[in-house]
Design a protein around this motif. Sequence first.
Motif, mmCIF file in Angstrom:
data_model
loop_
_atom_site.group_PDB
_atom_site.id
_atom_site.type_symbol
_atom_site.label_atom_id
_atom_site.label_comp_id
_atom_site.label_asym_id
_atom_site.label_seq_id
_atom_site.Cartn_x
_atom_site.Cartn_y
_atom_site.Cartn_z
ATOM 1 N N ILE A 268 0.832 -1.200 0.000
ATOM 2 C CA ILE A 268 0.000 0.000 0.000
ATOM 3 C C ILE A 268 0.865 1.247 0.000
ATOM 4 O O ILE A 268 2.038 1.219 0.368
ATOM 5 C CB ILE A 268 -0.967 0.028 1.198
ATOM 6 N N ARG A 269 0.250 2.339 -0.446
ATOM 7 C CA ARG A 269 0.928 3.628 -0.503
ATOM 8 C C ARG A 269 1.006 4.266 0.876
ATOM 9 O O ARG A 269 0.390 3.826 1.838
ATOM 10 C CB ARG A 269 0.179 4.554 -1.467
ATOM 11 N N GLU A 270 1.734 5.370 0.954
ATOM 12 C CA GLU A 270 1.939 6.095 2.192
ATOM 13 C C GLU A 270 0.648 6.800 2.632
ATOM 14 O O GLU A 270 -0.245 7.034 1.822
ATOM 15 C CB GLU A 270 3.056 7.129 2.019
ATOM 16 N N PRO A 271 0.535 7.152 3.930
ATOM 17 C CA PRO A 271 -0.632 7.922 4.394
ATOM 18 C C PRO A 271 -0.770 9.222 3.611
ATOM 19 O O PRO A 271 0.222 9.883 3.299
ATOM 20 C CB PRO A 271 -0.311 8.194 5.866
ATOM 21 N N GLY A 272 -2.005 9.576 3.289
ATOM 22 C CA GLY A 272 -2.264 10.776 2.490
ATOM 23 C C GLY A 272 -2.512 10.461 1.035
ATOM 24 O O GLY A 272 -3.032 11.293 0.294
ATOM 25 N N MET B 279 3.697 -4.410 3.158
ATOM 26 C CA MET B 279 4.690 -3.359 2.924
ATOM 27 C C MET B 279 3.984 -2.036 2.630
ATOM 28 O O MET B 279 2.983 -1.996 1.914
ATOM 29 C CB MET B 279 5.601 -3.743 1.750
ATOM 30 N N GLU B 280 4.508 -0.969 3.202
ATOM 31 C CA GLU B 280 4.042 0.384 2.895
ATOM 32 C C GLU B 280 5.156 1.119 2.165
ATOM 33 O O GLU B 280 6.304 1.116 2.615
ATOM 34 C CB GLU B 280 3.686 1.126 4.178
ATOM 35 N N ARG C 18 4.281 5.737 -6.466
ATOM 36 C CA ARG C 18 3.843 4.652 -7.347
ATOM 37 C C ARG C 18 5.004 3.822 -7.879
ATOM 38 O O ARG C 18 4.881 2.620 -8.090
ATOM 39 C CB ARG C 18 3.036 5.233 -8.509
ATOM 40 N N GLU C 19 6.132 4.482 -8.138
ATOM 41 C CA GLU C 19 7.264 3.744 -8.677
ATOM 42 C C GLU C 19 7.761 2.706 -7.670
ATOM 43 O O GLU C 19 8.122 1.581 -8.044
ATOM 44 C CB GLU C 19 8.392 4.702 -9.057
ATOM 45 N N ALA C 20 7.788 3.096 -6.394
ATOM 46 C CA ALA C 20 8.210 2.145 -5.363
ATOM 47 C C ALA C 20 7.234 0.976 -5.276
ATOM 48 O O ALA C 20 7.643 -0.184 -5.131
ATOM 49 C CB ALA C 20 8.325 2.844 -4.015
ATOM 50 N N ALA C 21 5.928 1.273 -5.371
ATOM 51 C CA ALA C 21 4.928 0.208 -5.354
ATOM 52 C C ALA C 21 5.105 -0.729 -6.547
ATOM 53 O O ALA C 21 5.034 -1.958 -6.418
ATOM 54 C CB ALA C 21 3.529 0.817 -5.361
ATOM 55 N N ARG C 22 5.364 -0.143 -7.693
ATOM 56 C CA ARG C 22 5.559 -0.943 -8.905
ATOM 57 C C ARG C 22 6.758 -1.891 -8.753
ATOM 58 O O ARG C 22 6.686 -3.071 -9.105
ATOM 59 C CB ARG C 22 5.751 -0.011 -10.099
ATOM 60 N N GLY D 297 -0.251 -4.967 -5.658
ATOM 61 C CA GLY D 297 -0.444 -3.531 -5.592
ATOM 62 C C GLY D 297 -1.807 -3.118 -6.112
ATOM 63 O O GLY D 297 -2.498 -3.898 -6.774
ATOM 64 N N ILE D 298 -2.204 -1.897 -5.798
ATOM 65 C CA ILE D 298 -3.463 -1.333 -6.289
ATOM 66 C C ILE D 298 -3.187 0.071 -6.793
ATOM 67 O O ILE D 298 -2.485 0.855 -6.146
ATOM 68 C CB ILE D 298 -4.540 -1.307 -5.193
ATOM 69 N N VAL D 299 -3.767 0.396 -7.941
ATOM 70 C CA VAL D 299 -3.527 1.692 -8.566
ATOM 71 C C VAL D 299 -4.719 2.024 -9.447
ATOM 72 O O VAL D 299 -5.525 1.128 -9.769
ATOM 73 C CB VAL D 299 -2.213 1.634 -9.398
ATOM 74 N N SER D 300 -4.886 3.285 -9.854
ATOM 75 C CA SER D 300 -5.950 3.605 -10.806
ATOM 76 C C SER D 300 -5.584 3.020 -12.172
ATOM 77 O O SER D 300 -4.400 2.878 -12.513
ATOM 78 C CB SER D 300 -6.165 5.110 -10.906
ATOM 79 N N GLU D 301 -6.585 2.688 -12.948
ATOM 80 C CA GLU D 301 -6.358 1.954 -14.201
ATOM 81 C C GLU D 301 -5.372 2.639 -15.154
ATOM 82 O O GLU D 301 -4.438 1.990 -15.647
ATOM 83 C CB GLU D 301 -7.697 1.718 -14.898
ATOM 84 N N PRO D 302 -5.499 3.955 -15.430
ATOM 85 C CA PRO D 302 -4.548 4.565 -16.359
ATOM 86 C C PRO D 302 -3.118 4.599 -15.808
ATOM 87 O O PRO D 302 -2.160 4.568 -16.573
ATOM 88 C CB PRO D 302 -5.087 5.988 -16.548
ATOM 89 N N GLU D 303 -2.990 4.668 -14.494
ATOM 90 C CA GLU D 303 -1.662 4.754 -13.894
ATOM 91 C C GLU D 303 -0.903 3.441 -13.975
ATOM 92 O O GLU D 303 0.323 3.411 -13.812
ATOM 93 C CB GLU D 303 -1.763 5.200 -12.435
ATOM 94 N N PHE D 304 -1.605 2.345 -14.213
ATOM 95 C CA PHE D 304 -0.905 1.066 -14.365
ATOM 96 C C PHE D 304 0.039 1.118 -15.559
ATOM 97 O O PHE D 304 1.168 0.636 -15.507
ATOM 98 C CB PHE D 304 -1.899 -0.086 -14.521
#
Length: 285
Positions: free
Chosen positions: A190-194, A216-217, A221-225, A235-242
């Motif tokens: 997951i991404r960071e708080p905020g 893992m937090e 987005r690059e770190a999540a990728r 991971g989870i992301v908005s569709e265009p951001e994938f």
Amino acid sequence: MYYSQFRAFHAVATQGGFSKAADHLGLTQPAVSDQVKKLEERFNVLLFNRHKRTVQLTPLGHQLLEITQKSFQLETQAIDLLNAHQSLEKGHINVAADTPLHIIPLIGKFKKSFGGISVSLRMGVADQIIAGLLDFSYDIGIVADMPNDPRFHAITLCEDPLVAFVAKSHPLAKTDTITLKELSDYPLIIREPGSRTRDHTEEEFRNADLHMNIVMEVQGREAAREAVAAEIGVGIVSEPEFGHDNRLKALKLTDCKATMTESLVCLKEKKPLKPITAFFNVHSS
């Protein structure tokens, strides 16, 4: 305090007489004479030797002219600078975004039309960008799920669903869809708080009364990728951001109702500024 008097003096000195100075300034000759006289009387000096039809600078007048030439030259430069900004020939805008996906194409279109205006770009989460707009650190922001706030002018750029994504070597890569319940059985990144992505993910799991198995937090987005590509988790992301990444596969979340709305935002008080208006117009062109 003495601007009008110095301006009258400078016009007489450069135009060669009171009559020509009056024509240059768009004033009457008595008005120009009165301003110069007031300046001389205020400091008890003589700036011009006056003859019947001519005036000549005194030595002190020559010294003062050297100063006023610099002063009024700076004024001319200042006016030229402001005119250049007004015509969008020069300038600078500070932009912040939560993803490069939407802002980079807009900057590209903007620069094609207004090449003289430089742009700086900073990345951050929505709360940071909103705070930066309020303290004037940024002129324009792209913000996910922008709250309704009367202090801001905002237009919607897009509204997109969330998707899960996994490494192509992951067992889930054999399918194209997944439910939140199925996803709860796997370790999540997951991404960071905020982060709005994190907020939506937590809300969807909470509404479904499901536990999030957070392994893992990460920040950004690059770190999540990269974490997903390293098979640490899902991971989870908005569709265009994938986007496109040969190492990863996106999975449609069939029962996820959340969407990510991206908005182009500025303070309402900044909207009339020409560079900012031009940037907003780029979106609609």
